[in-house]
Design a protein around this motif. Structure first.
Motif, mmCIF file in Angstrom:
data_model
loop_
_atom_site.group_PDB
_atom_site.id
_atom_site.type_symbol
_atom_site.label_atom_id
_atom_site.label_comp_id
_atom_site.label_asym_id
_atom_site.label_seq_id
_atom_site.Cartn_x
_atom_site.Cartn_y
_atom_site.Cartn_z
ATOM 1 N N ILE A 255 1.331 6.258 -7.160
ATOM 2 C CA ILE A 255 0.182 6.906 -7.745
ATOM 3 C C ILE A 255 0.441 8.676 -7.479
ATOM 4 N N ASP A 256 0.943 8.713 -6.344
ATOM 5 C CA ASP A 256 1.047 10.404 -6.081
ATOM 6 C C ASP A 256 2.134 10.742 -7.085
ATOM 7 N N TRP B 113 -7.717 0.000 1.584
ATOM 8 C CA TRP B 113 -7.437 0.449 0.444
ATOM 9 C C TRP B 113 -8.689 1.106 -0.529
ATOM 10 N N SER C 291 -9.396 5.000 -7.002
ATOM 11 C CA SER C 291 -8.405 5.708 -7.784
ATOM 12 C C SER C 291 -8.598 5.319 -9.333
ATOM 13 N N GLU D 45 -9.795 4.067 -0.815
ATOM 14 C CA GLU D 45 -9.452 5.263 -1.567
ATOM 15 C C GLU D 45 -8.441 4.881 -2.902
ATOM 16 N N LEU D 46 -7.553 3.974 -2.591
ATOM 17 C CA LEU D 46 -6.562 3.899 -3.715
ATOM 18 C C LEU D 46 -7.334 2.870 -4.806
ATOM 19 N N LYS E 27 0.973 -1.377 -0.022
ATOM 20 C CA LYS E 27 0.072 -0.152 -0.096
ATOM 21 C C LYS E 27 0.835 1.238 0.031
ATOM 22 N N LYS E 28 1.827 1.405 0.892
ATOM 23 C CA LYS E 28 2.863 2.224 1.102
ATOM 24 C C LYS E 28 3.376 2.747 -0.647
ATOM 25 N N ARG E 29 4.019 1.612 -0.999
ATOM 26 C CA ARG E 29 4.684 1.840 -2.362
ATOM 27 C C ARG E 29 3.628 2.169 -3.485
ATOM 28 N N THR E 30 2.544 1.598 -3.463
ATOM 29 C CA THR E 30 1.321 1.956 -4.411
ATOM 30 C C THR E 30 0.843 3.316 -4.285
ATOM 31 N N GLN E 31 0.741 3.763 -3.050
ATOM 32 C CA GLN E 31 0.230 5.228 -2.746
ATOM 33 C C GLN E 31 1.471 6.061 -3.360
ATOM 34 N N SER E 32 2.984 5.997 -3.106
ATOM 35 C CA SER E 32 3.941 6.908 -3.771
ATOM 36 C C SER E 32 3.686 6.994 -5.153
#
Length: 143
Positions: A33-34, A50, A56, A52-53, A26-31
């Motif tokens: 996507i950002d 998850w 997306s 919100e992601l 989740k941390k890697r995915t969020q960064s």
């Protein structure tokens, strides 16, 4: 990995697959996507929030297990599971020129992810080449 070069990479044009559905994934995915990436997530289940992601526009989820015998068609693959045997096997079967990140043994991957600080156009990255994530975090907080 004996030597590495620090680069800032535009990820929006890369095909990126994240394997795993836990906290690190989740941390890697969020960064990613950002940073403008579109992510293909492969995991049988998601742990934690998850929602919100998943909503997306930059994420597709394939709800299944990855095996160590397959080769995913992506420029970059982030192996974010707690299964080192899967990571070892996948690395053996990866596509030519494919970049693979391993959350369990960063030095065994093709690249690692530094801690970063961003303030407007300023970006500072800190890394111990995956050897000591806690020390990297300490340096980041000090800066």
């Amino acid at each position: 990995m004996s030597h590495a070069l620090p680069y800032m990479i535009q990820v929006s044009q890369l095909s990126i697959t994240v394997v795993g559905g836990g906290m690190v994934a989740k941390k890697r995915t969020q960064s990613l996507i950002d940073a403008g990436a579109h992510i293909h997530l492969v995991t049988p289940r998601l742990k934690g929030d998850w929602d919100e992601l998943i909503r997306s526009h930059n994420l597709t989820w394939e709800a299944r297990k990855v095996t160590d015998e397959e080769c995913l068609l992506a420029d970059w693959v982030f192996l974010c599971t707690n299964n080192s045997a899967l990571h070892d096997g996948y690395k053996q079967n990866k596509a030519p020129r494919q970049m693979v990140y391993r959350c369990d043994l960063a030095q065994e991957g093709n690249f690692y992810v530094p801690a970063s600080i961003e303030r407007g156009l300023l970006s500072v990255s800190v890394s111990t080449a995956g050897a000591s994530p806690s020390y990297t975090k300490h340096i980041k907080e000090t800066l």
